[in-house]
Design a protein around this motif. Sequence first.
Motif: not given
Length: 271
Positions: A81-92, A102-119
């Motif tokens: 679904a994400v590929t059809w809409q925005n393939p660049g998000v696959l990197v996240a 268990e990865a550290s929730r730094n700024v990049r990690r939180r941004d990626r998590e928010r992207a998943v939740i929004r989609y």
Amino acid sequence: MTKVRLGDSGWSVWPDALLRTTGFPADGLDAFAAPAAAAAADDLLAGNGDAEMFDKTLAEAVAAGARKICEIAADPLFREAVTWQNPGVLVALDGLVAGGPEASRNVRRRDRERAVIRYWQRYCAKNETIGFFGPVCWIDVERSEQALSVRTGPGLLRHRRVFFEGWAMTAYADHLAGDPLVRRWWPPALLPHLTVQERSLLRPMQPPLALSPVEAAVLARCDGRTPAVEVVAGLDRPEDGYLLLERLVERELITWDAALPIGRDAEDVPA
């Protein structure tokens, strides 16, 4: 066609309607609900809770959310679904899956998590044709005491099709037009609001435009069906005829392109 009244609302609709679902089940919205953490926060704000208990409950909710986010990021259907809409998000998504919950929730990690939740929330709740949505079918709207009657078939989908949108095919055709040997086989067409009458071009709300004999002859053949190579075939110098067609395009008197339809059938037009 008789319209169907919607009860006593004063509104009426056509009997034919399009039924479309969201891309993922609506109960997916509960994936990130944290009732225990919400209750602990309410107790703390009311002065009845314990800060240490709230911190513990919140940490558990965050950990559970991280596990769910990684699960969704690895889901093949969500990734499609994400590929059809925005393939660049696959990197996240790849970064989330590689790091694990268990990865550290730094700024990049939180941004990626928010992207998943929004989609995810959009796919589970927003039923629209922009992005990713579920099956589509035609239905009949009738006067009935029953709000909705569903007759399911043997499977969720009758058929599935992937197609190029018209703009993508037009862009490809424009690229091909860079080769004059290709473009000369495309039929030029007089704009629909114009009419050639002997050696005059009739234009709405404007005086007739005088044409040279060659211009009149070429425009008379620009019917949208005859390839350019045949349009200029009767001229003394056919190569000059192609230059004339270019000038007529610049003057906005004709179109000379692949003439692809706007819609999902553009790729089916014979070359």
